[in-house]
Design a protein around this motif. Structure first.
Motif, PDB file in Angstrom:
ATOM      1  N   PHE A 327       0.810  -1.217   0.000  1.00 31.08           N
ATOM      2  CA  PHE A 327       0.000   0.000   0.000  1.00 31.08           C
ATOM      3  C   PHE A 327       0.844   1.267   0.000  1.00 31.08           C
ATOM      4  N   CYS A 328       2.012   1.207   0.600  1.00 28.98           N
ATOM      5  CA  CYS A 328       2.885   2.387   0.595  1.00 28.98           C
ATOM      6  C   CYS A 328       3.464   2.609  -0.797  1.00 28.98           C
ATOM      7  N   GLY A 329       3.943   1.549  -1.434  1.00 27.40           N
ATOM      8  CA  GLY A 329       4.543   1.667  -2.759  1.00 27.40           C
ATOM      9  C   GLY A 329       3.611   2.228  -3.814  1.00 27.40           C
ATOM     10  N   PRO A 330       2.387   1.693  -3.981  1.00 20.34           N
ATOM     11  CA  PRO A 330       1.465   2.233  -4.987  1.00 20.34           C
ATOM     12  C   PRO A 330       1.112   3.698  -4.774  1.00 20.34           C
ATOM     13  N   ASN A 331       0.963   4.125  -3.523  1.00 22.97           N
ATOM     14  CA  ASN A 331       0.623   5.520  -3.288  1.00 22.97           C
ATOM     15  C   ASN A 331       1.816   6.437  -3.529  1.00 22.97           C
ATOM     16  N   ASN A 332       3.013   5.955  -3.256  1.00 17.93           N
ATOM     17  CA  ASN A 332       4.213   6.702  -3.628  1.00 17.93           C
ATOM     18  C   ASN A 332       4.326   6.796  -5.146  1.00 17.93           C
ATOM     19  N   LEU A 333       3.945   5.710  -5.826  1.00 18.50           N
ATOM     20  CA  LEU A 333       3.953   5.704  -7.286  1.00 18.50           C
ATOM     21  C   LEU A 333       2.909   6.657  -7.839  1.00 18.50           C
ATOM     22  N   PHE A 334       1.723   6.694  -7.233  1.00 19.91           N
ATOM     23  CA  PHE A 334       0.670   7.615  -7.675  1.00 19.91           C
ATOM     24  C   PHE A 334       1.143   9.064  -7.596  1.00 19.91           C
ATOM     25  N   ARG A 335       1.839   9.382  -6.534  1.00 20.49           N
ATOM     26  CA  ARG A 335       2.376  10.733  -6.372  1.00 20.49           C
ATOM     27  C   ARG A 335       3.334  11.094  -7.501  1.00 20.49           C
ATOM     28  N   LYS A 336       4.053  10.107  -8.016  1.00 21.20           N
ATOM     29  CA  LYS A 336       5.065  10.370  -9.037  1.00 21.20           C
ATOM     30  C   LYS A 336       4.548  10.248 -10.463  1.00 21.20           C
ATOM     31  N   THR A 337       3.404   9.594 -10.650  1.00 23.28           N
ATOM     32  CA  THR A 337       2.938   9.337 -12.019  1.00 23.28           C
ATOM     33  C   THR A 337       1.633  10.037 -12.378  1.00 23.28           C
ATOM     34  N   VAL A 338       0.968  10.671 -11.429  1.00 23.46           N
ATOM     35  CA  VAL A 338      -0.353  11.231 -11.700  1.00 23.46           C
ATOM     36  C   VAL A 338      -0.316  12.254 -12.830  1.00 23.46           C
ATOM     37  N   MET A 339       0.717  13.089 -12.868  1.00 23.85           N
ATOM     38  CA  MET A 339       0.805  14.085 -13.929  1.00 23.85           C
ATOM     39  C   MET A 339       1.148  13.441 -15.271  1.00 23.85           C
ATOM     40  N   ASP A 340       1.945  12.371 -15.240  1.00 23.18           N
ATOM     41  CA  ASP A 340       2.257  11.661 -16.485  1.00 23.18           C
ATOM     42  C   ASP A 340       0.991  11.066 -17.087  1.00 23.18           C
ATOM     43  N   ILE A 341       0.119  10.518 -16.224  1.00 25.65           N
ATOM     44  CA  ILE A 341      -1.142   9.959 -16.701  1.00 25.65           C
ATOM     45  C   ILE A 341      -2.023  11.059 -17.276  1.00 25.65           C
ATOM     46  N   ALA A 342      -2.117  12.182 -16.564  1.00 25.29           N
ATOM     47  CA  ALA A 342      -2.984  13.275 -17.007  1.00 25.29           C
ATOM     48  C   ALA A 342      -2.525  13.866 -18.335  1.00 25.29           C
ATOM     49  N   ARG A 343      -1.209  13.923 -18.565  1.00 32.22           N
ATOM     50  CA  ARG A 343      -0.682  14.549 -19.787  1.00 32.22           C
ATOM     51  C   ARG A 343      -0.571  13.588 -20.960  1.00 32.22           C
ATOM     52  N   CYS A 344      -0.730  12.283 -20.718  1.00 28.18           N
ATOM     53  CA  CYS A 344      -0.532  11.297 -21.786  1.00 28.18           C
ATOM     54  C   CYS A 344      -1.557  11.488 -22.903  1.00 28.18           C
ATOM     55  N   LYS A 345      -1.093  11.434 -24.153  1.00 27.03           N
ATOM     56  CA  LYS A 345      -1.957  11.607 -25.314  1.00 27.03           C
ATOM     57  C   LYS A 345      -2.224  10.301 -26.062  1.00 27.03           C
ATOM     58  N   LYS A 346      -1.652   9.187 -25.586  1.00 26.61           N
ATOM     59  CA  LYS A 346      -1.808   7.926 -26.280  1.00 26.61           C
ATOM     60  C   LYS A 346      -2.959   7.084 -25.757  1.00 26.61           C
ATOM     61  N   ILE A 347      -3.596   7.511 -24.674  1.00 27.66           N
ATOM     62  CA  ILE A 347      -4.706   6.750 -24.124  1.00 27.66           C
ATOM     63  C   ILE A 347      -5.939   7.652 -24.047  1.00 27.66           C
ATOM     64  N   SER A 348      -7.110   7.042 -23.961  1.00 29.86           N
ATOM     65  CA  SER A 348      -8.366   7.795 -23.953  1.00 29.86           C
ATOM     66  C   SER A 348      -8.583   8.494 -22.610  1.00 29.86           C
ATOM     67  N   VAL A 349      -9.501   9.450 -22.614  1.00 32.91           N
ATOM     68  CA  VAL A 349      -9.843  10.165 -21.385  1.00 32.91           C
ATOM     69  C   VAL A 349     -10.438   9.220 -20.355  1.00 32.91           C
ATOM     70  N   TRP A 350     -11.287   8.286 -20.814  1.00 32.76           N
ATOM     71  CA  TRP A 350     -11.913   7.356 -19.886  1.00 32.76           C
ATOM     72  C   TRP A 350     -10.875   6.457 -19.221  1.00 32.76           C
ATOM     73  N   LYS A 351      -9.855   6.075 -19.957  1.00 31.10           N
ATOM     74  CA  LYS A 351      -8.804   5.242 -19.376  1.00 31.10           C
ATOM     75  C   LYS A 351      -8.000   6.041 -18.356  1.00 31.10           C
ATOM     76  N   LYS A 352      -7.772   7.316 -18.622  1.00 34.34           N
ATOM     77  CA  LYS A 352      -7.089   8.181 -17.656  1.00 34.34           C
ATOM     78  C   LYS A 352      -7.894   8.282 -16.364  1.00 34.34           C
ATOM     79  N   ILE A 353      -9.205   8.495 -16.523  1.00 38.10           N
ATOM     80  CA  ILE A 353     -10.065   8.609 -15.343  1.00 38.10           C
ATOM     81  C   ILE A 353     -10.048   7.309 -14.545  1.00 38.10           C
ATOM     82  N   TYR A 354     -10.111   6.180 -15.254  1.00 37.94           N
ATOM     83  CA  TYR A 354     -10.075   4.895 -14.568  1.00 37.94           C
ATOM     84  C   TYR A 354      -8.771   4.715 -13.803  1.00 37.94           C
ATOM     85  N   MET A 355      -7.653   5.037 -14.425  1.00 35.06           N
ATOM     86  CA  MET A 355      -6.350   4.845 -13.786  1.00 35.06           C
ATOM     87  C   MET A 355      -6.187   5.738 -12.561  1.00 35.06           C
TER      88      MET A 355
END
Length: 532
Positions: A327-355
């Motif tokens: 549980f600690c690792g995934p939340n640390n990962l979320f902190r580091k990847t949330v902006m990468d997910i939001a800015r990604c142009k290769k996946i759909s908006v719905w997939k971003k929301i799901y992730m």
């Protein structure tokens, strides 16, 4: 006598006045501060409960849809058995690497190495690599001898010793992919030291990768060889079964994304390289790789009827450390990847929301923090503050529906343990909430990696431990197991329950007393001994 009467009168007046003033002060504090704070906390908890309720109902409907319309992976993706060609021989079989990372796991390494060496795959198209980072020289010698023994039987197996723990598991797997003899491999299967794949594992999984060039990962379901060992393993089985049957199935079937479980899966090496390979920036290196591959446009596939055997932690100490990392690792990962997910142009908006929302916020953050704050803090405080009314729907009916959905899709054979499972989840929410916030804040402990203790054959271990373990007094046993934080929370819930029993007319105090008992037995380390 007169003097005594006057003194008694004065002391009674002083003490009575003090008690009256203290009562008035407590009443003012309750109305002005505590009541408002508890109402606000209750409001937040009801919002989080609603989020969980919507998520769990959505998962239930999605799983029912998948089962009703039989959306099996074989129907959604092309799958054809791989057969040897009369002219080219084993050429249709892709060159495949099997990686087994090991770290001082002397009890189980023979199981994983043996199972890998028995995989049904052409010997000239299979390479087994054992990455041994053990610090115990005796274990190193044992592992190397086991590899030499299988090599003498014609198995293409390589033993690689690491002299550093840099990067932990991610570092070992990354180093293993750097050897020259690996470059000809197209896919890599990863099995932790306690995992035992069936001989036909590769023949069932690899065709998905071979015939679907946009699939990066095939993940199998975990089954547990020691699920019936004790109450602790039964409760773990209930939680993990729901994770695989519901959460992984929904992510794979609808969004083609889920978190790689770190073992029991096969990766396309081209996808791994495009995603940047293994990264040890968090202790959730498996989930990290899955996210980066998905952001590159690759699809991830979970195959529920493809199973691999593994072992559950059978001691509470090992279970706690594993859960903290999970549980600690995934939340640390979320902190580091949330902006990468939001800015990604290769996946759909719905997939971003799901992730971001479903995968991380609801399941990795809200899930256990809601349980902890609602049922371990806010509910006990409402007992102490009579002015706050608790909605029965949010406090009783919503959790019951969520629990029913879990049980319906998870482990029906453990239905009789559902009450114990709910109480145990409340206890663990205290420990996991700490892990969640440590991960979100990126503290030093967020990057600490502790290998989960494995035991291998439970029956053999039990006989050996009973024969060799020194006799200890009850005091020594309790002192070695006690966890003051859980015991302290148990006392808080117990006092709240007693107060509710004496001064309140509702029945929440019954739950608090039962939950206090569960906190206490877990705090004293007896959870694995209650029920065989």
């Amino acid at each position: 006598m007169a003097e005594m009467s006057v003194r008694d009168f004065v002391m009674g007046w002083v003490v009575g006045s003090s008690a009256e003033r203290m009562g008035q002060l407590w009443g003012t504090v309750k109305v002005t501060f505590m009541a408002r704070g508890v109402r606000f906390g209750l409001f937040i908890c009801l919002i989080m409960s609603t989020m969980l309720f919507v998520e769990w109902v959505y998962i239930g409907v999605a799983v029912a849809y998948v089962k009703l319309y039989k959306r099996k992976p074989e129907k959604r993706y092309k799958w054809e058995a791989i057969e040897a060609d009369p002219e080219t021989g084993n050429a249709p079989f892709p060159m495949l690497l099997v990686q087994i990372p090991i770290f001082n796991e002397k009890e189980v390494f023979k199981l994983s190495i043996g199972a890998a060496c028995k995989l049904s795959w052409p010997a000239d198209r299979l390479l087994i690599q054992v990455m041994d980072g053990s610090t115990d020289t005796l274990v190193k010698e044992m592992v190397e001898k086991e590899c030499v023994r299988w090599a003498s039987e014609g198995i293409n197996i390589r033993y690689q010793s690491r002299n550093t723990r840099e990067g932990f598991k991610a570092g070992a797997l990354r180093e293993g992919l750097g050897y020259d003899y690996v470059q000809e491999c197209q896919h890599v299967a990863i099995f932790d030291s306690d995992f035992q794949p069936d001989p036909d594992f590769l023949r069932r999984a690899v065709p998905f990768l071979l015939h679907n060039p946009d699939v990066a990962l095939v993940q199998a379901r975990w089954r547990f060889v020691n699920a019936d060992e004790c109450l602790l393993t039964r409760l773990q089985e209930m939680s993990l079964d729901y994770h695989f049957i519901a959460e992984q199935e929904v992510g794979s079937s609808i969004y083609e994304f889920f978190g790689f479980n770190g073992s029991g899966g096969i990766w396309r090496l081209a996808a791994m390289k495009e995603a940047g390979g293994w990264d040890d920036r968090t202790t959730a290196e498996d989930m990290d790789l899955a996210i980066r591959a998905s952001l590159q446009g690759w699809k991830l596939l979970y195959v529920g009827n493809l199973e691999v055997k593994s072992e559950l932690p059978s001691t509470f100490k090992a279970f706690r450390s594993q859960q903290y990392r999970w549980f600690c690792g995934p939340n640390n990962l979320f902190r580091k990847t949330v902006m990468d997910i939001a800015r990604c142009k290769k996946i759909s908006v719905w997939k971003k929301i799901y992730m971001m929302y479903n995968f991380f916020v609801v399941r990795k953050i809200i899930g256990h923090t809601c349980i902890f704050f609602s049922y371990c803090i806010v509910l006990p405080l409402t007992i102490l503050v009579p002015d706050v009314d608790v909605p029965k729907g949010g406090a009783v009916f919503v959790p019951c529906i969520i629990t029913a959905i879990n049980v319906a899709f998870a482990t029906p054979r453990s239905l009789h343990l559902v009450v114990v499972w709910v109480l145990f989840e409340c206890v663990m929410s205290f420990h996991l909430t700490k892990a969640i916030f440590m991960g979100l804040l990126g503290t030093k402990s967020a990057n600490e990696w502790l290998v989960t203790q494995k035991h291998g054959d439970s029956a053999t271990r039990k006989i050996q431990s009973e024969a060799s373990a020194p006799k200890r007094s009850l005091y020594e046993v309790i002192r070695s197991r006690i966890m003051l934080s859980e015991v302290g929370f148990g006392m808080f819930l117990f006092m709240s329950g007693i107060y509710g029993f004496l001064y309140r007319n509702d029945y929440y105090f019954i739950y608090l007393l039962i939950q206090a008992f569960m906190f206490t037995i877990v705090g004293f380390g007896f959870v694995g001994k209650i029920l065989p």
